[in-house]
Design a protein around this motif. Sequence first.
Motif, short mmCIF file in Angstrom:
data_model
loop_
_atom_site.label_atom_id
_atom_site.label_comp_id
_atom_site.label_asym_id
_atom_site.label_seq_id
_atom_site.Cartn_x
_atom_site.Cartn_y
_atom_site.Cartn_z
N GLU A 73 -4.07 -4.33 8.26
CA GLU A 73 -4.00 -3.36 7.16
C GLU A 73 -2.73 -2.53 7.25
O GLU A 73 -2.07 -2.27 6.24
CB GLU A 73 -5.23 -2.44 7.21
CG GLU A 73 -6.54 -3.16 6.93
CD GLU A 73 -7.75 -2.26 7.09
OE1 GLU A 73 -7.56 -1.05 7.30
OE2 GLU A 73 -8.88 -2.77 7.00
N SER B 299 0.29 -14.55 3.26
CA SER B 299 -0.47 -14.43 2.02
C SER B 299 0.07 -13.36 1.08
O SER B 299 -0.44 -13.19 -0.03
CB SER B 299 -1.94 -14.12 2.34
OG SER B 299 -2.06 -12.81 2.88
N GLN C 211 4.91 -7.15 -3.08
CA GLN C 211 3.55 -6.60 -3.03
C GLN C 211 3.46 -5.51 -1.97
O GLN C 211 2.87 -4.44 -2.20
CB GLN C 211 2.56 -7.72 -2.70
CG GLN C 211 2.27 -8.67 -3.85
CD GLN C 211 1.36 -9.80 -3.40
OE1 GLN C 211 1.55 -10.40 -2.34
NE2 GLN C 211 0.36 -10.12 -4.23
N ARG D 178 -7.09 -0.48 3.25
CA ARG D 178 -8.22 -1.36 3.49
C ARG D 178 -8.57 -2.13 2.20
O ARG D 178 -8.80 -3.35 2.24
CB ARG D 178 -9.41 -0.54 3.97
CG ARG D 178 -10.61 -1.37 4.41
CD ARG D 178 -11.56 -0.54 5.26
NE ARG D 178 -11.88 0.73 4.66
CZ ARG D 178 -11.48 1.93 5.13
NH1 ARG D 178 -10.72 1.98 6.21
NH2 ARG D 178 -11.83 3.06 4.54
N ASP D 179 -8.57 -1.42 1.08
CA ASP D 179 -8.89 -2.05 -0.20
C ASP D 179 -7.86 -3.10 -0.59
O ASP D 179 -8.19 -4.22 -1.01
CB ASP D 179 -8.98 -0.97 -1.28
CG ASP D 179 -9.28 -1.55 -2.66
OD1 ASP D 179 -10.35 -2.16 -2.83
OD2 ASP D 179 -8.42 -1.39 -3.54
N GLN D 180 -6.58 -2.77 -0.42
CA GLN D 180 -5.51 -3.69 -0.78
C GLN D 180 -5.50 -4.93 0.12
O GLN D 180 -5.26 -6.05 -0.37
CB GLN D 180 -4.16 -2.98 -0.70
CG GLN D 180 -3.97 -1.88 -1.73
CD GLN D 180 -4.05 -2.41 -3.16
OE1 GLN D 180 -3.35 -3.36 -3.52
NE2 GLN D 180 -4.91 -1.81 -3.98
N THR D 181 -5.75 -4.74 1.39
CA THR D 181 -5.75 -5.87 2.33
C THR D 181 -6.90 -6.83 2.01
O THR D 181 -6.73 -8.05 2.08
CB THR D 181 -5.87 -5.37 3.78
OG1 THR D 181 -4.82 -4.45 4.04
CG2 THR D 181 -5.73 -6.52 4.76
N ARG D 182 -8.03 -6.29 1.67
CA ARG D 182 -9.18 -7.14 1.32
C ARG D 182 -8.88 -7.96 0.07
O ARG D 182 -9.26 -9.13 -0.03
CB ARG D 182 -10.43 -6.28 1.11
CG ARG D 182 -11.03 -5.76 2.41
CD ARG D 182 -12.15 -4.79 2.18
NE ARG D 182 -12.74 -4.33 3.43
CZ ARG D 182 -13.62 -3.35 3.53
NH1 ARG D 182 -14.02 -2.71 2.44
NH2 ARG D 182 -14.10 -2.99 4.70
N LYS D 183 -8.20 -7.35 -0.88
CA LYS D 183 -7.84 -8.08 -2.10
C LYS D 183 -6.91 -9.24 -1.80
O LYS D 183 -6.99 -10.29 -2.40
CB LYS D 183 -7.19 -7.11 -3.10
CG LYS D 183 -8.13 -6.14 -3.74
CD LYS D 183 -7.40 -5.25 -4.75
CE LYS D 183 -8.34 -4.25 -5.40
NZ LYS D 183 -7.64 -3.34 -6.36
#
Length: 229
Positions: free
Chosen positions: A168, A197, A202, A224-229
């Motif tokens: 992250e 990835s 980005q 955390r949100d961006q990494t999960r996406k």
Amino acid sequence: QRQKEQPERNPFLGLRSIRYCLKNLPMFKTQLRAILRASALGPIKIMFPLVTSTQELRQAKWVLREVMEDLGEEGVAYDPKVQVGMMVEVPSAAIMADLFAREVDFFSIGTNDLIQYTLAVDRTNEKVAAMFNQAHPAVIHLIKDVARVSRRRGIPVSCCGESAGDPEFAVLLIGLGLRTLSATAASIPQLKRLVRSVTIEQCEKIARKALSLDSDVSVAAFLRDQTRK
């Protein structure tokens, strides 16, 4: 022996790293001599830790030159062009990065100590360990400033510490301009998958957004949100 009998009350703010070396020159010279001798056999870089002032750095470089002269007089082989860098792990070094960049060949940002000293939190103290947060805006801004100076001055900068191995946070570091991350062996596969990835664009977009947030909680949640996406 005397130091063992009278331990420092707060060793994190005491005689450690480059300070200890400069107070114990025979030991320091022995270490530098060994590194220089090894430099004759392959690529070697020398990096001074916990530098807080230009005076410390210049004193360390002076000792290095002295050891080089000794080896030259003895006819011992070494690389006279060995690169010399420093750890950026205290706020004073990050703030004065532009001055330090004129004195060294490379930087390495040590996030563990940089977080500790910036936030005044001993991560080994369970009473305040929860406050040790790599996502704190102050820490991010210091890393950004060092990366910007390195880019402007044309000197390499890397990042080491637990943060560099955190996927992250790695996205953020890449977005801030870091291109070399030092991580533990166990974290490398996951880190490689993440790097493959995403694009630089980005990561830079994520970094810009993270720099606009005002708390470690919001930064951590966003990363955390961006990494999960």
